[in-house]
Design an enzyme around this catalytic site. Structure first.
Site, PDB file in Angstrom:
ATOM      1  N   TYR B 287       0.832  -1.207   0.000  1.00 45.15           N
ATOM      2  CA  TYR B 287       0.000   0.000   0.000  1.00 45.15           C
ATOM      3  C   TYR B 287       0.865   1.255   0.000  1.00 45.15           C
ATOM      4  O   TYR B 287       1.709   1.448   0.886  1.00 45.15           O
ATOM      5  CB  TYR B 287      -0.910  -0.010   1.219  1.00 45.15           C
ATOM      6  CG  TYR B 287      -2.061   0.973   1.127  1.00 45.15           C
ATOM      7  CD1 TYR B 287      -3.278   0.573   0.587  1.00 45.15           C
ATOM      8  CD2 TYR B 287      -1.928   2.282   1.568  1.00 45.15           C
ATOM      9  CE1 TYR B 287      -4.338   1.459   0.499  1.00 45.15           C
ATOM     10  CE2 TYR B 287      -2.986   3.171   1.482  1.00 45.15           C
ATOM     11  CZ  TYR B 287      -4.187   2.759   0.946  1.00 45.15           C
ATOM     12  OH  TYR B 287      -5.240   3.641   0.863  1.00 45.15           O
ATOM     13  N   TYR B 337      -5.398   5.422  -7.468  1.00 48.09           N
ATOM     14  CA  TYR B 337      -5.597   5.335  -6.019  1.00 48.09           C
ATOM     15  C   TYR B 337      -7.063   5.055  -5.744  1.00 48.09           C
ATOM     16  O   TYR B 337      -7.905   5.937  -5.798  1.00 48.09           O
ATOM     17  CB  TYR B 337      -5.148   6.612  -5.315  1.00 48.09           C
ATOM     18  CG  TYR B 337      -5.239   6.480  -3.809  1.00 48.09           C
ATOM     19  CD1 TYR B 337      -4.442   5.562  -3.131  1.00 48.09           C
ATOM     20  CD2 TYR B 337      -6.132   7.232  -3.065  1.00 48.09           C
ATOM     21  CE1 TYR B 337      -4.531   5.405  -1.752  1.00 48.09           C
ATOM     22  CE2 TYR B 337      -6.230   7.087  -1.686  1.00 48.09           C
ATOM     23  CZ  TYR B 337      -5.418   6.171  -1.033  1.00 48.09           C
ATOM     24  OH  TYR B 337      -5.512   6.021   0.331  1.00 48.09           O
TER      25      TYR B 337
END
Ligand SMILES: [Zn+2]
Lengths: 149, 382
Positions: B287, B337
């Site tokens: 991440y 994103y």
């Protein structure tokens, strides 16, 4: 010269746990919640002690001295009142008598000075600082100034 | 105890295009991604009986189920803490299916973060605890909160902006191989990185993830059922969530060691239930809302020791052919994103052998959710 608008800065929104911090701040005192039974300091404030589970607490007076633990220099995009003063600094201060208790704040040249009143080059981790209170929207909030040698 | 090890598999993935602005609503994008994932799996929507998503997901189960024509649902779950919940959506479905509460699960995330509002601009909802201790002082955005930890990390361990650039570059290089990525045709140079504008020093523009409109979904079934599906199954080998003792979210400044984040606790559980170790991981999807999360996660998930995460990125370690290729679709920094859901689907692509930046023979993949908030992680295997 345009003066900065402290009034448009965000004010803390109080809750039951944190209210005493701001009440003491209004008296110019930096106090941190401590367990009445085992004596452990805790921050942010909360209803019971994570060490002994007591719901009794007191607010212990701190010296107001500390060291810069870390810092950032925010640049836009930011909320308007902050963009107006950007780039400014936001710091985390570890308290001299309780290094694990850390407060977010701003390093300023004097309590009433704007958030960008200390040049970014003067910021460094480990710098000794002292609390100084200022008024924002009628609330007393802590600021930090470099401790004089 | 039976557990969930290899008991379930991801058998379908789907996604919409990614863009700064898509014309359709989040609801429509969610439906498209879910239908694409079910089509990929060769499973009819009426067979779906479980859903999982994020608490921040705006399209709820009722809307999804009635729009795409799902069957009777017997399990539905939502996970909190923004991008920290990504892998947990798959983990919850794996648990539900392994324990017999459901048979076909769909996890998804749809978000118009590219054209929609920036959450930190909402001054109303974020001021109570802990924000009363941070936001009035101008620590307004996630970039400011993580920047504070990043500065301390750089100070303690000698990490530099070049280390953060290594992360940004690896993600951008993979995006340059991925036609679906926002940054497909836009290479990044060290010069561009070093001269870009600041967002919150020490973090510059390229240390921050993209702002994207898009949606993704995946389909999870039992290992038995997976063998009859259209695609090669990608097994959920191990899964974990992590919320460490005395953790404070992205403003983790109030415990003994603020740099030991949720990745460390998720990792302990993840590896305890796995048949392999960090050394056996062929490719990782980590991440990357902000570049410093990569060195912190490399440490947390055990690829190196405390303080060694920055040095780990040296010598092309994160590139294809390196020690640990990461974010092979471009990640949140350069593909899209969408709260980390693209990292899950990219992990599946790698283990199917269909990534646009394929790691030859990849058989194991770590996928992680947001570090710095209560998090989750998956070990996938072919
Ligand atoms: Zn106590």
């Amino acid at each position: 010269m345009k003066t900065y608008t402290n009034e448009a800065l965000l004010s803390p929104v109080l809750d039951d746990d944190g209210a005493p911090f701001w009440q003491y701040a209004a008296q110019g005192e930096l106090r941190i919640q401590a367990c009445s039974d085992c004596g452990e300091l805790r921050f942010p404030p909360r209803p019971c002690c994570p060490h002994c589970h007591s719901f009794e607490s007191e607010w212990r007076k701190m010296s107001g001295r500390g060291r810069v633990w870390s810092y950032v220099i925010p640049h836009p995009p930011l909320l308007p009142a902050y963009a107006e003063q950007a780039p400014y600094n936001a710091i985390v201060v570890e308290l001299a008598e309780a290094p694990r208790i850390r407060l977010v704040g701003n390093l300023v040249s004097g309590p009433e000075a704007p958030l960008n009143s200390v040049l970014p080059e003067r910021l460094r981790i480990g710098a000794r600082v002292q609390v100084a209170f200022t008024e924002v929207n009628g609330m007393s909030v802590p600021r930090w100034v470099l401790e004089r040698a | 105890m039976a557990g969930i090890k290899d008991a379930t598999a991801v058998v379908g993935i789907g996604q919409t295009p990614f863009a700064k602005q898509l014309p359709e609503s989040e609801k429509a994008l969610a439906c498209r991604a879910i239908l694409a994932a079910l089509d990929d799996a060769g499973i009819a929507p009426a067979e779906v009986d479980a859903l999982a998503s994020y608490t921040m997901e705006e399209t709820d189960e009722v809307e999804v189920a009635k729009a795409v024509g799902l069957g009777d649902l017997s399990f539905f779950s939502k996970v909190g803490f923004g991008g920290g919940g990504s892998c947990a959506t798959v983990a919850h479905l794996a648990g539900a299916i392994a324990s017999g509460q459901a048979t076909v699960g769909v996890a998804w995330r749809s978000r118009k973060r590219g054209s929609g509002p920036r959450p930190w601009k909402n001054t109303d909802v974020q001021l109570p605890t802990p924000a009363q201790w941070t936001r009035p002082f101008g620590l307004l955005r996630p970039a400011d909160e993580i920047g504070m930890l990043a500065r301390r990390y750089m100070h303690e361990y000698g990490a530099t902006r070049d280390h953060l650039f290594n992360v940004a570059l690896a993600c951008r290089n993979r995006a340059n191989q991925n036609p679906a990525a926002i940054m497909y045709e836009r290479p990044l140079t060290r010069e561009m990185y070093m001269t870009s504008r600041w967002i919150s020093e020490p973090l510059c523009l390229f240390d921050n993830c993209l702002e994207t409109d898009g949606a993704l979904a995946c389909v999870i079934v039992s290992a038995e059922r997976a063998r009859d599906c259209r695609r090669r199954p990608v097994y959920v080998h191990s899964a974990a969530q992590g919320l460490p003792a005395q953790h404070h979210g992205m403003v983790n400044y109030w415990n003994d060691d603020p740099l030991t984040g949720p990745a460390w606790s998720a990792a302990r559980h993840l590896w305890k239930h796995a048949d392999f170790t960090p050394e056996d991981v062929d490719v990782a999807q980590i991440y990357d809302a902000f570049t410093p999360l990569i060195p912190l996660s490399l440490e947390g998930y055990g690829f190196c020791g405390r303080g060694e995460g920055a040095a780990f990125t040296e010598g092309g370690a994160l590139e294809i052919g390196g020690l640990l290729p990461i974010n092979t679709g471009g990640g949140g920094l350069s593909e899209a994103y969408v709260h980390g859901f693209n990292l899950i689907n990219e992990g599946v692509k790698q283990l199917r052998g269909t990534s646009t930046a394929q790691v030859p023979g990849a058989a194991t993949c770590l996928v992680t959710a947001g570090e710095g908030v209560p998090t989750s992680a998956l070990l996938l295997r072919a």
